[in-house]
Design an enzyme around this catalytic site. Structure first.
Site, PDB file in Angstrom:
ATOM      1  N   PRO A  89      13.071 -15.440 -14.921  1.00 53.65           N
ATOM      2  CA  PRO A  89      13.346 -15.630 -16.310  1.00 53.65           C
ATOM      3  C   PRO A  89      14.899 -15.400 -16.787  1.00 53.65           C
ATOM      4  CG  PRO A  89      11.293 -15.004 -16.281  1.00 53.65           C
ATOM      5  CD  PRO A  89      11.800 -14.634 -14.815  1.00 53.65           C
ATOM      6  N   CYS A  90      15.654 -16.317 -17.547  1.00 55.78           N
ATOM      7  CA  CYS A  90      16.942 -16.089 -17.656  1.00 55.78           C
ATOM      8  C   CYS A  90      17.054 -15.657 -19.255  1.00 55.78           C
ATOM      9  CB  CYS A  90      17.584 -17.663 -17.815  1.00 55.78           C
ATOM     10  SG  CYS A  90      17.058 -18.443 -18.849  1.00 55.78           S
TER      11      CYS A  90
END
Length: 301
Positions: A89-90
């Site tokens: 996840p960013c």
């Protein structure tokens, strides 16, 4: 419970963590003919259902889908896969968010690192947003180096491979000289040791896994072995206002037609599709990053 069909030594196989809708994996297929994903880990219901649907229509290789990264046990896969990929996840790093880094509950790098240690493959291939350069990437590199990997990273834009949008992503490739010659020295399904158990064998069709892999390679341009530079028909459409190029493109491939999607296509499903695409990787950009970073790492040996 049953086992994967044997995979031949020439095949490069991997586990896809935070798999999404398989953009990064398709990039690996483009860059590495014969690549096969043998396990997915993805908790988002729409992305997971997309993977299952593509396996059902034989667009993807048959493989189990695990729905929780935190409970995934990599130890049974040790010595059986060459590569782990992950688009973790960013949100902890993106410039569009709060940039809480390790303080963000969506910070999953520690779990990715744990699985990498458990599996210990030769290659690790990750992607994230450019904001990762100034938050978190240094910690990732330190962790990988502590595991014995050499690391290379670069930003690749979708525009670099012909897309009509920018979509910059940071790609990270790490390599451990397991055999000392830069080539995989193990393969899935090797004799000796306990097989990896993954699910029901009753609905498997003999030879289907090989057929799926061949279909993917043909779809992404490997039919003639051309890889990244193959294909007479452009992989990306012309820019929206480039009417002359649109005319030429439609002449070259008459079965392709412009289409307009409206809200009556279904708002909820449309939002899921948009999120899946927005979170994903342009496969050609992933392929270009993998090839360039691999060359860089192998030249440093």
């Amino acid at each position: 419970m049953a086992v994967h069909p044997p995979i031949q030594p020439k095949d490069l196989c991997g586990i896809s963590l935070c798999a999404g809708v398989k953009g990064l994996d398709l990039g690996l297929h483009i860059a590495q003919p014969g690549y096969r994903t043998v396990c997915y880990v993805e908790r988002n219901s729409f992305a997971a259902s997309t993977l299952v649907a593509r396996m059902a229509d034989a667009s993807l290789d048959q493989a189990p889908v695990w729905d929780d990264l935190k409970t995934f046990d990599g130890k049974p896969w040790r010595g059986r896969v060459h590569l782990i990929s992950a688009g973790y996840p960013c949100q902890p790093f993106t410039l569009s968010g709060l940039r809480k880094g390790e303080g963000d509950p969506r910070h999953l790098w520690p779990d990715v690192a744990r699985i990498a240690r458990e599996v210990a493959p030769e290659w690790l291939f990750f992607e994230n947003v450019p904001g990762h350069l100034t938050l978190g990437l240094q910690d990732v590199c330190v962790d990988l180096q502590a595991m014995g990997y050499r690391v290379a990273a670069r930003v690749v834009s979708a525009a670099k491979v012909g897309a009509s949008h920018t979509r910059e992503r940071v790609f990270i490739l790490a390599h451990a000289d397991i055999q000392g010659d830069g080539e995989p020295g193990m393969y899935c399904g090797q004799s000796g040791g306990d097989p990896v158990q993954d699910g029901s064998q009753s609905d498997r069709i003999a030879g289907r896994d090989q057929e799926c892999g061949q279909r993917i390679d043909v779809d992404v341009g490997h039919a003639g072995g051309g890889g990244l530079d193959a294909g007479a028909v452009p992989l990306f459409p012309p820019l929206p206002g480039d009417l002359a190029e649109w005319g030429e493109a439609l002449k070259r491939s008459s079965e392709h037609k412009p289409c307009v999607h409206g809200l009556d296509d279904g708002v909820a499903f449309g939002l899921d599709r948009s999120a899946g695409a927005g979170n994903g990787v342009v496969p050609m950009a992933g392929a270009r990053a993998y090839v360039d970073l691999k060359d860089e790492l192998l030249k440093e040996r």
